[in-house]
Design an enzyme around this catalytic site. Sequence first.
Site, PDB file in Angstrom:
ATOM      1  N   SER A  63     -16.648 -38.043  16.695  1.00 49.48           N
ATOM      2  CA  SER A  63     -17.987 -37.216  17.256  1.00 49.48           C
ATOM      3  C   SER A  63     -17.654 -35.590  17.846  1.00 49.48           C
ATOM      4  CB  SER A  63     -18.935 -37.976  17.714  1.00 49.48           C
ATOM      5  OG  SER A  63     -20.005 -37.521  17.244  1.00 49.48           O
TER       6      SER A  63
ATOM      7  N   ASP B 141     -19.753 -40.402  11.517  1.00 47.20           N
ATOM      8  CA  ASP B 141     -19.238 -40.548  12.718  1.00 47.20           C
ATOM      9  C   ASP B 141     -17.879 -41.234  12.877  1.00 47.20           C
ATOM     10  OD1 ASP B 141     -19.040 -40.550  15.527  1.00 47.20           O
ATOM     11  OD2 ASP B 141     -21.262 -40.115  15.477  1.00 47.20           O
TER      12      ASP B 141
END
Length: 333
Positions: free
Chosen positions: A41, A184
Site C-alpha cells: 500500500s 491493496d
Amino acid sequence: MGKTALVVSGGGSKGAFAVGVIKYLAENRPDIRFDTLCGTSTGALILPLVALDEIALLETLYTTKKTADVVLTGNIVNRFVRANSLYDAAPLARQITEVYTDERFRRLAALKKELFLTAVCLQTGRITYFSTTGMPMLNPQYDVVRISNGQTLRESVLASCCQPVFMPPIETGGVEEKPRQFVDGGLREYAPIQLAIDNGATEIYAILLTPETPETSHQRFTSTFSILEQTIGWFTNDVAVNDVQIPLLYNRALQYIAAVKQRMQAAGIPPADIENYFDVPGANPFLGKQELTIHLIRPDAPLGGGPGGLEFNPEEMKGMLAKGMEVAERLFS
C-alpha cells in the site's frame, strides 16, 4: 551472503512516519544499504523512490498533499449504487503517473535491487508481488509478476494502494489472464516480512505504521459507513499481528535449534552426526536458514490520519514524519 531488506507496511497518510525513519537513516546511517525492498500500500508508493535515493521528493509528497489530492470522498451514496468503490481514486492515479515516469522505471530496472510491491487478486484471493526482478519464488502460496515497463509499475503501485470498497480495484497489463483485478495488499499482508525472509534476507528493517497496542475508540458507531471503517481497521490490525508474530516465531525456532545443537555438541556428539539428525529431507523447513536480525520500527502511539490513513493533512503528516525521525534516532543513533 545474506541480504538486507527494508519492509514498509500499509497505512495511507501514516506513511509519513516511514518517510521520517528513512530520512533519518539516509542522513545518519548511510552504512545501512538495502538489497531488497518490500512494500504494501503506502509502502509500495514509498519504496521505489527509496531505491532511487529520492528522499527529498518523498518528503515533499508526504508533507504537502491533502485528501483531495489523493481521493475524492464526495457523492458516496450515488457511488455505492453505480460505482465499484466509495471513493474516486483518480487523483492518486494522476499523482502516481506524474511521479513514476518511464524514465524513473528505466533507472529502477538498472539497479541491482529487488523491489516487491504487494497486492491481492480479487479473483483468486492470492497475494501477488509485482517485482522488478520477476524472479520465481520458492513459496507456492503467492504469485510474482514481473514489472517490465513504466505502465506496469504505475499500475502495480496504484493496485497496492487501492483499499477495497473505498477505492477501485486495478487491472494491469502485466497479467495476461483476464479478468484479474488487484487491490491493496494489506487485505492479506500488512507488512511483507515473510517475503523478505523467503527472498534470502537475514537482516530486516520493518517499518510498521501502527503501534504495538492499537487505539481503543470511545465513540458510539451509528452509521453503516463508520462501522465499515472501524471493522476494516480491526481486520488490518489482526493481519498486522500475524505478519509480525510469524517471522518472530520463525526466528525463535532457529535460535532454539542452534541451542540444541550446541548442547548436543557439548555432550560429545560429533557435529557431522548432529547435522544428520536435523537433516530430514523434505521435512526440515529450517534447513540452510540463518538466524535473522529483525528491527521492528513503529510509533509509540497511534499516528492519526483517520481510518485506513485516508485523511491527508499536511501539518499532521509533518508531525508524523518528525515522529519517525525521532523513533529512528532513538533506535539507531
